[in-house]
Design a protein around this motif. Structure first.
Motif, short mmCIF file in Angstrom:
data_model
loop_
_atom_site.label_atom_id
_atom_site.label_comp_id
_atom_site.label_asym_id
_atom_site.label_seq_id
_atom_site.Cartn_x
_atom_site.Cartn_y
_atom_site.Cartn_z
N MET A 81 0.83 -1.20 0.00
CA MET A 81 0.00 0.00 0.00
C MET A 81 0.86 1.26 0.00
SD MET A 81 -3.01 -1.27 2.60
CE MET A 81 -4.07 0.14 2.33
N ASN A 82 2.02 1.21 0.65
CA ASN A 82 2.92 2.35 0.60
C ASN A 82 3.45 2.57 -0.82
OD1 ASN A 82 2.97 3.36 3.27
ND2 ASN A 82 4.26 1.68 3.93
N ASP A 83 3.73 1.48 -1.54
CA ASP A 83 4.14 1.62 -2.94
C ASP A 83 3.02 2.25 -3.77
OD1 ASP A 83 6.69 0.63 -2.65
OD2 ASP A 83 6.13 -1.45 -3.05
N PHE A 84 1.79 1.89 -3.47
CA PHE A 84 0.66 2.46 -4.20
C PHE A 84 0.54 3.96 -3.91
CE2 PHE A 84 -3.91 3.48 -4.54
CZ PHE A 84 -4.09 3.17 -5.88
N VAL A 85 0.75 4.35 -2.66
CA VAL A 85 0.71 5.77 -2.31
C VAL A 85 1.81 6.52 -3.05
CG1 VAL A 85 1.04 7.42 -0.43
CG2 VAL A 85 -0.38 5.40 -0.07
N SER A 86 2.99 5.93 -3.13
CA SER A 86 4.09 6.56 -3.86
C SER A 86 3.76 6.70 -5.34
CB SER A 86 5.37 5.74 -3.68
OG SER A 86 6.45 6.31 -4.37
N MET A 87 3.09 5.70 -5.90
CA MET A 87 2.72 5.78 -7.31
C MET A 87 1.66 6.85 -7.53
SD MET A 87 1.80 2.65 -9.89
CE MET A 87 0.31 2.15 -9.03
N LEU A 139 -2.54 20.40 -3.40
CA LEU A 139 -3.60 20.06 -2.44
C LEU A 139 -4.51 18.97 -2.99
CD1 LEU A 139 -4.56 23.63 -1.14
CD2 LEU A 139 -3.19 21.87 0.02
N LEU A 140 -4.78 18.99 -4.28
CA LEU A 140 -5.63 17.96 -4.88
C LEU A 140 -4.93 16.60 -4.84
CD1 LEU A 140 -7.17 19.85 -7.93
CD2 LEU A 140 -8.31 19.16 -5.82
N PHE A 141 -3.63 16.57 -5.08
CA PHE A 141 -2.89 15.31 -4.98
C PHE A 141 -2.89 14.79 -3.55
CE2 PHE A 141 -1.06 16.12 -9.20
CZ PHE A 141 -1.05 14.82 -9.71
N VAL A 142 -2.75 15.70 -2.59
CA VAL A 142 -2.80 15.28 -1.18
C VAL A 142 -4.17 14.72 -0.84
CG1 VAL A 142 -2.72 16.11 1.20
CG2 VAL A 142 -1.00 16.87 -0.44
N ALA A 143 -5.22 15.38 -1.32
CA ALA A 143 -6.58 14.90 -1.06
C ALA A 143 -6.80 13.53 -1.70
CB ALA A 143 -7.60 15.90 -1.60
N MET A 144 -6.19 13.29 -2.86
CA MET A 144 -6.33 12.00 -3.51
C MET A 144 -5.57 10.90 -2.76
SD MET A 144 -5.54 10.98 -7.50
CE MET A 144 -3.76 11.22 -7.35
N SER A 145 -4.43 11.26 -2.19
CA SER A 145 -3.59 10.26 -1.50
C SER A 145 -3.99 10.05 -0.04
CB SER A 145 -2.12 10.69 -1.56
OG SER A 145 -1.68 10.86 -2.88
N PRO A 155 -6.80 9.37 1.73
CA PRO A 155 -7.53 8.17 2.19
C PRO A 155 -6.66 6.91 2.19
CG PRO A 155 -8.86 9.44 0.64
CD PRO A 155 -7.49 10.02 0.60
N MET A 156 -5.82 6.73 1.17
CA MET A 156 -4.97 5.55 1.13
C MET A 156 -3.90 5.59 2.22
SD MET A 156 -4.38 2.63 -0.14
CE MET A 156 -5.59 2.71 -1.47
N ILE A 157 -3.38 6.80 2.52
CA ILE A 157 -2.38 6.92 3.59
C ILE A 157 -2.99 6.55 4.93
CG2 ILE A 157 -0.96 8.58 4.86
CD1 ILE A 157 -0.61 10.11 2.23
N ARG A 158 -4.18 7.05 5.19
CA ARG A 158 -4.84 6.73 6.46
C ARG A 158 -5.20 5.23 6.52
NH1 ARG A 158 -2.98 10.56 7.68
NH2 ARG A 158 -1.92 8.91 8.84
N LEU A 159 -5.64 4.67 5.40
CA LEU A 159 -5.96 3.25 5.37
C LEU A 159 -4.72 2.41 5.62
CD1 LEU A 159 -7.98 0.96 4.85
CD2 LEU A 159 -7.47 1.17 2.40
N THR A 160 -3.58 2.84 5.07
CA THR A 160 -2.32 2.11 5.29
C THR A 160 -1.93 2.14 6.77
OG1 THR A 160 -1.58 2.67 3.05
CG2 THR A 160 0.10 1.98 4.63
N ASP A 161 -2.03 3.32 7.39
CA ASP A 161 -1.69 3.42 8.81
C ASP A 161 -2.64 2.57 9.66
OD1 ASP A 161 0.31 5.15 8.13
OD2 ASP A 161 -0.81 6.97 8.63
N TRP A 162 -3.93 2.61 9.33
CA TRP A 162 -4.89 1.81 10.11
C TRP A 162 -4.62 0.32 9.96
CZ3 TRP A 162 -8.53 -1.71 8.21
CH2 TRP A 162 -9.42 -2.21 9.16
N LEU A 163 -4.34 -0.10 8.74
CA LEU A 163 -4.11 -1.53 8.51
C LEU A 163 -2.81 -1.97 9.17
CD1 LEU A 163 -5.12 -4.08 7.16
CD2 LEU A 163 -3.89 -3.42 5.09
N THR A 164 -1.77 -1.13 9.13
CA THR A 164 -0.51 -1.48 9.78
C THR A 164 -0.71 -1.64 11.29
OG1 THR A 164 0.72 -0.27 8.09
CG2 THR A 164 1.86 -0.74 10.15
N ALA A 165 -1.44 -0.71 11.90
CA ALA A 165 -1.72 -0.80 13.34
C ALA A 165 -2.56 -2.03 13.66
CB ALA A 165 -2.42 0.47 13.82
#
Length: 288
Positions: free
Chosen positions: A215-221, A258-264, A266-276
């Motif tokens: 998921m981190n690779d996906f966020v980077s992409m 800001l639009l790129f941050v808004a797009m990324s 949800p996936m960043i938060r999902l990655t953190d939640w899943l890791t925890a």
């Protein structure tokens, strides 16, 4: 005469209840302290920035509301192109990266050429900057005149797939190798072939072990998909660049960011939640 027996339901002890209350109060204090300290830090940083000598100039050049509002429609149209490229690239990376990981896991001397080719490929594209891959693919392959004329987004998608497949392949291979060898032996003892062992036993377990890394690779992409603008594709970045050239103001770049941050986000938060969540599941056996 009928007798009814009632089994008492389990209830936590007084000691356990007191421990829960202590943990709850400690969590509440930690949250409150975190909120207060964050607000205080943000206020101090904001005051320092606002009181710098060049703030008014920066504000006029990067935070102009009128210019930003006028550039939003065209940047959103370009962002839709980024989303399309991201969707297609994610599917291509998942398929090609899995094939590379499986190829590198093949056993036997007869498969050595395939393993060597997959190893060279992953080493090459993991060591080469994506920007150079975009130039080579976007300008080099069309110059061969063996392919029909394709839009810039097509070549950008190919470059993203080639680059990120190498990263995803190594992550998947690490997850597959983390599966205990006894799992393979048990599957083979049941009569499963090597291919079925990979498909049914090894790959599902390996993927679960490396989901946060994938998921981190996906966020980077998601971020790097904006680099297709160098090939001439009118995505969010190129649309912002066009608006900057017309208005002589850098606010459209801030809007695109800001639009790129808004797009990324949800996936960043999902990655953190899943890791925890995965970490909690691994430690659940050690809770006293």
């Amino acid at each position: 005469m009928s007798t009814s027996t009632s089994t008492p339901s389990w209830r936590p002890s007084e000691l356990e209840l007191s421990r829960r209350n202590v943990r709850r109060r400690a969590t509440g204090r930690s949250v409150l302290i975190g909120i207060v300290s964050t607000i205080a830090f943000a206020t101090i940083v904001g005051l320092l920035i606002v009181n710098t000598p060049g703030w008014e100039s920066v504000k006029a050049s990067f935070f102009n509301f009128e210019v930003g509002a006028a550039s939003v429609p065209s940047i959103l149209v370009g962002l839709w192109l980024n989303i399309q490229v991201l969707f297609i690239s994610a599917i291509g990376v998942a398929i090609f990266g899995t094939l590379l990981a499986v190829t590198r896991s093949l056993r036997g001397p007869v498969f050595f050429p395939l393993r060597a080719a997959a190893t060279i490929y992953t080493d090459l594209f993991r060591g080469m900057p994506l920007l150079i891959v975009l130039y080579l693919v976007g300008f080099g392959l069309p110059a061969l005149d063996i392919f029909p004329r394709m839009p810039a987004m097509f070549w950008g998608t190919i470059a993203l797939i080639l680059t990120y497949s190498a990263y995803v392949a190594e992550v998947l291979r690490a997850g597959m190798e983390a599966v205990h060898p006894s799992q393979r032996m048990a599957a083979r003892s049941l009569g499963l072939s090597h291919a079925k062992t990979l498909r049914i036993v090894v790959i599902p377990q390996g993927v679960r072990k490396v989901v946060p890394a994938l998921m981190n690779d996906f966020v980077s992409m998601q971020k790097d998909v904006g680099l297709i603008s160098i090939l001439g594709a009118v995505d969010a970045v190129r649309a912002a660049q066009i608006q900057v050239a017309q208005s002589y103001n850098f606010t459209p770049y801030v809007i695109a960011a800001l639009l790129f941050v808004a797009m990324s986000w949800p996936m960043i938060r999902l990655t953190d939640w899943l890791t925890a969540r995965l970490a909690k599941r691994e430690q659940i056996g050690g809770v006293v």
